[in-house]
Design an enzyme around this catalytic site. Sequence first.
Site, mmCIF file in Angstrom:
data_model
loop_
_atom_site.group_PDB
_atom_site.id
_atom_site.type_symbol
_atom_site.label_atom_id
_atom_site.label_comp_id
_atom_site.label_asym_id
_atom_site.label_seq_id
_atom_site.Cartn_x
_atom_site.Cartn_y
_atom_site.Cartn_z
ATOM 1 N N HIS A 86 39.060 17.030 63.934
ATOM 2 C CA HIS A 86 38.217 16.070 63.219
ATOM 3 C C HIS A 86 37.098 16.848 62.538
ATOM 4 C CE1 HIS A 86 36.486 12.057 62.401
ATOM 5 N NE2 HIS A 86 35.343 12.718 62.434
ATOM 6 N N CYS A 87 37.048 16.766 61.211
ATOM 7 C CA CYS A 87 36.092 17.556 60.441
ATOM 8 C C CYS A 87 34.884 16.696 60.069
ATOM 9 C CB CYS A 87 36.737 18.104 59.173
ATOM 10 S SG CYS A 87 35.605 19.029 58.120
ATOM 11 N N PRO A 88 33.679 17.058 60.514
ATOM 12 C CA PRO A 88 32.503 16.258 60.159
ATOM 13 C C PRO A 88 32.142 16.357 58.680
ATOM 14 C CG PRO A 88 31.839 18.243 61.323
ATOM 15 C CD PRO A 88 33.330 18.194 61.389
#
Length: 405
Positions: free
Chosen positions: A128-130
């Site tokens: 999950h990439c912020p």
Amino acid sequence: MILQDTFVTFENLHEVRRLCHWGPVIALSVIAVCSSMAILDSIIWYWPLDTTGGSINFIMLINWTVLILYNYFNAMFVGPGYIPLGWKPENQQDYQYLQFCRVCQGYKAPRSHHCRKCNRCVMKMDHHCPWINNCCGHQNHAYFTSFLLLAPLGCSHAAIIFIMTMYTQLYERISFGWSTVKIDMSAVRRFQPLMPFSVPAFAATLFALGLALGTTIAVGMLFFIQMKVILRNKTSIEAWIEEKAKDRIQYYQTEEEFIFPYDLGSRWQNFKQVFTWSGTPKGDGIEWPVHPKCHQHTLTIEQLKQKADKRVRSVQYRAVEDYNGACCPLSKGVHTFFRTPCTEEPRIPLSKGDTILATRGTKWWMYGDKVLPGERIRGWFPRRCVEKCHYDTAASDTTSEKKLN
């Protein structure tokens, strides 16, 4: 037809809310600052209408910006692809090889994982990439990796423009003495640019240069990390699963051999699984081409073994201090405050007497499951808030029952 298009537009409108997050705000701000300053400095340094080189430089700069934003927004809004809610394999015998997701009320397909942030099971989840406020997975892996490639290239070009602009504008304004260096920004240059290069312009260019160089280094490293796993047809999570598989086999001294099932044996073939001319990755996100010695559930069976092994190897702790679940709790000590795990994984609040099954940790923090009636809450907690149980509660309960009988 118009009503249908309107419905689709309003149905996808909630995706725009992904922009309201610190990750996209910072990422788009860096892109805006570097792009706008590079365009302005190009006008000062290399006016595009005078020479062919200036025109090519300006067109390339615009091209970088368009390609970076195109791949960035596709990575964000196309999304990774999600396993349908309540999904089940067609063959009921395959149930035993898959994990069941209580949140999605369905089975996890091979290579899929549940994301707490997206609250869905993600196809071929990498992480999950912020920065895009979304997961990187099956459908947007190519867009995300292309963004990681284009951003350093565009920032490198912008950095050259910033350096050349400052050099050409300050060359005739710098005077050297025996012990001093003077920069006269009010001095009249021989060739006046279309736009003045003042002190604020110099400060803004210097700031943009720092952003461009920092982005080139940081994002460039991420690109090489992504390409390393893509050329082996893995994800970051699967690389970690493979490492744990080797550790499990070595720990129990078993004679089994673990072969990663999705490595097709050729880097080019692995590359084509993610990057295609159409932009759409191969496969449906549920069934995958596998190694001849493996099958569709080779990796999921290994995950089940590791899950069972984690329960066996977990250590039971008891909470001796209350903890409110803060990310950086100053009340738990300076080291705990500054050594907080750099991850978006949740923190779990603790009360005195809580039972926790810890599976991993650092010197100042631990990760595990807090045992509650009917459920378990997983997350990080300060190590100083718990103490190791020197007895097995289940065994002691059994012994006491025998004595009473």
